[in-house]
Design an enzyme around this catalytic site. Structure first.
Site, PDB file in Angstrom:
ATOM      1  N   HIS A  41     -13.110  31.570  46.284  1.00  0.00           N
ATOM      2  CA  HIS A  41     -12.908  31.037  45.014  1.00  0.00           C
ATOM      3  C   HIS A  41     -13.800  31.789  44.090  1.00  0.00           C
ATOM      4  CE1 HIS A  41     -10.468  27.895  47.124  1.00  0.00           C
ATOM      5  NE2 HIS A  41     -10.268  29.472  47.606  1.00  0.00           N
ATOM      6  N   GLU A  98     -14.857  30.096  41.411  1.00  0.00           N
ATOM      7  CA  GLU A  98     -16.394  29.399  40.871  1.00  0.00           C
ATOM      8  C   GLU A  98     -17.604  30.030  42.026  1.00  0.00           C
ATOM      9  OE1 GLU A  98     -12.910  28.529  41.965  1.00  0.00           O
ATOM     10  OE2 GLU A  98     -12.566  26.362  40.753  1.00  0.00           O
ATOM     11  N   CYS A 150     -10.721  23.543  43.511  1.00  0.00           N
ATOM     12  CA  CYS A 150     -10.014  22.956  44.374  1.00  0.00           C
ATOM     13  C   CYS A 150     -10.728  21.964  45.103  1.00  0.00           C
ATOM     14  CB  CYS A 150      -9.979  23.551  45.576  1.00  0.00           C
ATOM     15  SG  CYS A 150     -10.999  24.560  46.910  1.00  0.00           S
ATOM     16  N   CYS A 156     -14.318  23.948  45.925  1.00  0.00           N
ATOM     17  CA  CYS A 156     -15.285  24.303  44.954  1.00  0.00           C
ATOM     18  C   CYS A 156     -15.792  23.099  44.463  1.00  0.00           C
ATOM     19  CB  CYS A 156     -13.822  24.990  44.524  1.00  0.00           C
ATOM     20  SG  CYS A 156     -13.937  26.685  45.090  1.00  0.00           S
ATOM     21  N   ALA A 158      10.499  51.781  46.368  1.00  0.00           N
ATOM     22  CA  ALA A 158       9.918  52.726  46.090  1.00  0.00           C
ATOM     23  C   ALA A 158      11.745  54.304  46.077  1.00  0.00           C
ATOM     24  CB  ALA A 158       9.203  53.463  46.999  1.00  0.00           C
ATOM     25  N   ALA A 185      18.945  60.747  50.494  1.00  0.00           N
ATOM     26  CA  ALA A 185      19.250  61.760  49.941  1.00  0.00           C
ATOM     27  C   ALA A 185      20.790  61.205  50.873  1.00  0.00           C
ATOM     28  CB  ALA A 185      19.061  62.795  50.284  1.00  0.00           C
ATOM     29  N   ALA A 186      22.119  62.012  50.407  1.00  0.00           N
ATOM     30  CA  ALA A 186      23.723  61.888  50.993  1.00  0.00           C
ATOM     31  C   ALA A 186      23.547  61.801  52.544  1.00  0.00           C
ATOM     32  CB  ALA A 186      24.355  63.254  50.383  1.00  0.00           C
ATOM     33  N   THR A 245      17.659  48.718  58.019  1.00  0.00           N
ATOM     34  CA  THR A 245      16.602  49.279  57.709  1.00  0.00           C
ATOM     35  C   THR A 245      16.074  49.888  59.025  1.00  0.00           C
ATOM     36  OG1 THR A 245      15.762  48.372  55.584  1.00  0.00           O
ATOM     37  CG2 THR A 245      14.216  49.237  56.893  1.00  0.00           C
TER      38      THR A 245
END
Lengths: 347, 347
Positions: free
Chosen positions: B43, B45, B72, B81, B149, B158-159, B191
């Site tokens: 962290h 700190e 924290c 912390c 991207a 592309a096509a 995908t």
């Protein structure tokens, strides 16, 4: 010559090539650098010699001038650089690239006058600097800058046609700065019908700049009677209609048009989709300012349409342009990417 | 506190908020600065106090710690912390924003122990720093980073479907660096069918990194038997299938999934079009890395589809993110733009 190249890229692309010059003394110490700032301004050599004079240089007889492009022999809007160099009495001139245009031949002119000239210093880099300008000059056509201002998803209008304003005020001011440096602005008849743009160049305070570019409309449809770009004037008075869909024909027509006392040599193509796509498809785009506004529309008009590219290897490829402010500039919340075509044979 | 803010933005966004800390002596001289570098690392700190020790500070009794976020109280992957601050014996703690999460309450804990605490120093800026992280925490959902991207005309293929590679090697290496810092990578079933990605995190040498993120597939279609992301293993062993089209449901399912010994708190959504569009439409994108490759396809698959936006004022708006490397980075010939949602009420 590296320093001259670094000076050259500070200038804007357009009707004239980028050129940088450096004057050094007999010990190689830099006395002055100069670069060209666009049509109508001092050539790099004159810029450099003027700065040397201002810096107190009075005797040039032991100086050497590095220049990325062969000095011009032509007295146009600016005096011939060969004359300025001879008159100053510069001893040696080191030249990067030769000038393929009718302004070339400076190397021979200077040699005839007894100036020592060495040609081809960093020639490849100096030629590459203006590779696309050289290509346009070789094709005897005018230089084309394209303005693409779009959302993250490459849209130029929402589904209902609203488009003012996708980009930030700073981006639009930048476009007005580009408009000031071109001879003509070109849009399609469809853009005139849908957006009715004025196509004026304004300064940061919104005032019209003294030398307004020619407003050109391309396409077969008529330009509406009340179109703002006409400013109530007949064709030929500040605006013209190029009745063609062929971008090369449009460029040829522009090249034969006189505006503000000289022929059109640099055009800014602003849109819309059909006109931009035709220029990209014909590989007639020499420089791109791509403004991306950080918003998503999801639907609406795209900036570009089919170019006939069917597979990734056929894609039109560009490369980041380091000239004229560098490859990326933050404009408020937008990012402007400066691009030029990849040099031929780059891959 | 300004210095602490400047340190904070060096860190990456993700499961944890950005935090910066500065330790000063009794004269206000900076002894050390620190910042958080992402889940599993020190962290801010602790980073700051460790650097102070390394710099030779042994007595903290007259020091003041500036920290952009309340320390924290929670002993998780890192010690609390508040304990570190108490153990070191820091005299005064100046806090920017309060921590709305269950880790909050550090201000009260420290005060109970006799530490002087001043709360609300540059509160607005410190809260704004993590405005979206706070919002996600308030909604009790995991943090979402999106990878976009694309070509200049926002196409991801592309096509003919070819897409490897639109972006540069440096851009893809950057994506692998982002993959290393998230708990899970999410893609859609489409995908998986079309690109069959491995969804692994690799280092610069191409080697698999030790802690691989969870590979998550979202959608109603089945995941193909031979999909590479399965690595030949049954569901639950490194990959999962979230049988939903609802992005919020997907995030909830991910949040209840343990991976590498802890729950998923940060997901990278990589695509494709339907999944990305669903996340954007639902306003569930907290951070964007937008890679623009300088090429034009003109046709093919767009990165995003309809989000239900019909007019410009309804557009999803983002803002440049100065954190984690800044708003723009050149990656070979690509430009990566780092974005986050506009804070609510920004316009």
């Amino acid at each position: 010559m590296q320093t001259a190249l670094e000076a050259a890229i500070l200038g804007p692309r357009g009707a004239n090539p980028l050129v940088g010059s450096v004057l050094v003394d007999a010990h190689g110490r830099i006395l002055a650098t100069g670069h060209h700032r666009g049509a109508g301004t001092y050539h790099a050599e004159r810029d450099c010699l003027t700065r040397a004079l201002a810096a107190g240089v009075t005797d040039f007889s032991s100086t050497t001038l590095y220049t990325t492009l062969e000095p011009c022999t032509h007295y146009g809007r600016q005096p011939a650089c060969t004359d300025l160099i001879s008159d100053a009495g510069v001893r040696t001139v080191l030249v990067g690239a030769r000038d393929p245009s009718p302004n070339g031949g400076g190397v021979e002119v200077l040699r005839t006058r007894g100036t020592e000239v060495v040609d081809g210093i960093l020639r490849e880099q100096c030629e590459k600097l203006n590779h696309r300008w050289n290509e346009a000059a070789g094709q005897q056509r005018i230089f084309v800058t394209v303005h693409l201002a779009q959302s993250i998803d490459a849209r130029i209008a929402a589904a209902d046609g609203t488009s003012q304003w996708i980009t930030s005020e700073t981006s639009r001011e930048h476009t007005h700065m580009i408009r000031q440096r071109v001879d003509a602005i070109l849009v399609g008849t469809n853009t005139v019908r849908t957006d009715d743009p004025r196509l004026t160049a304004r300064d940061e305070r919104g005032a019209l700049t003294p030398a307004q570019p020619l407003r050109a409309v391309m396409g077969l449809s008529d330009v509406p009677e009340k179109a703002q770009l006409k400013q109530g004037r007949p064709e030929g008075e500040g605006w013209i209609h190029l009745r063609t869909r062929d971008p090369l024909k449009a460029l040829k027509d522009l090249a034969t048009t006189q505006h503000n006392g000289h022929p059109v040599k640099h055009v800014l193509v602003e849109g819309g989709q059909s006109v931009l796509s035709a220029f990209f498809a014909a590989d007639l785009v020499d420089e791109i300012f791509l403004y991306t506004a950080p918003l998503i529309l999801g639907s609406g008009r795209s900036s570009l349409a089919d170019l006939g590219v069917t597979t990734l290897t056929e894609a039109r490829r560009y490369t980041l342009d380091v000239a004229d402010g560098g490859p990326t500039t933050i404009m408020d919340n937008d990012v402007c990417i400066h691009l030029q075509p990849e040099p031929k044979g780059a891959r």
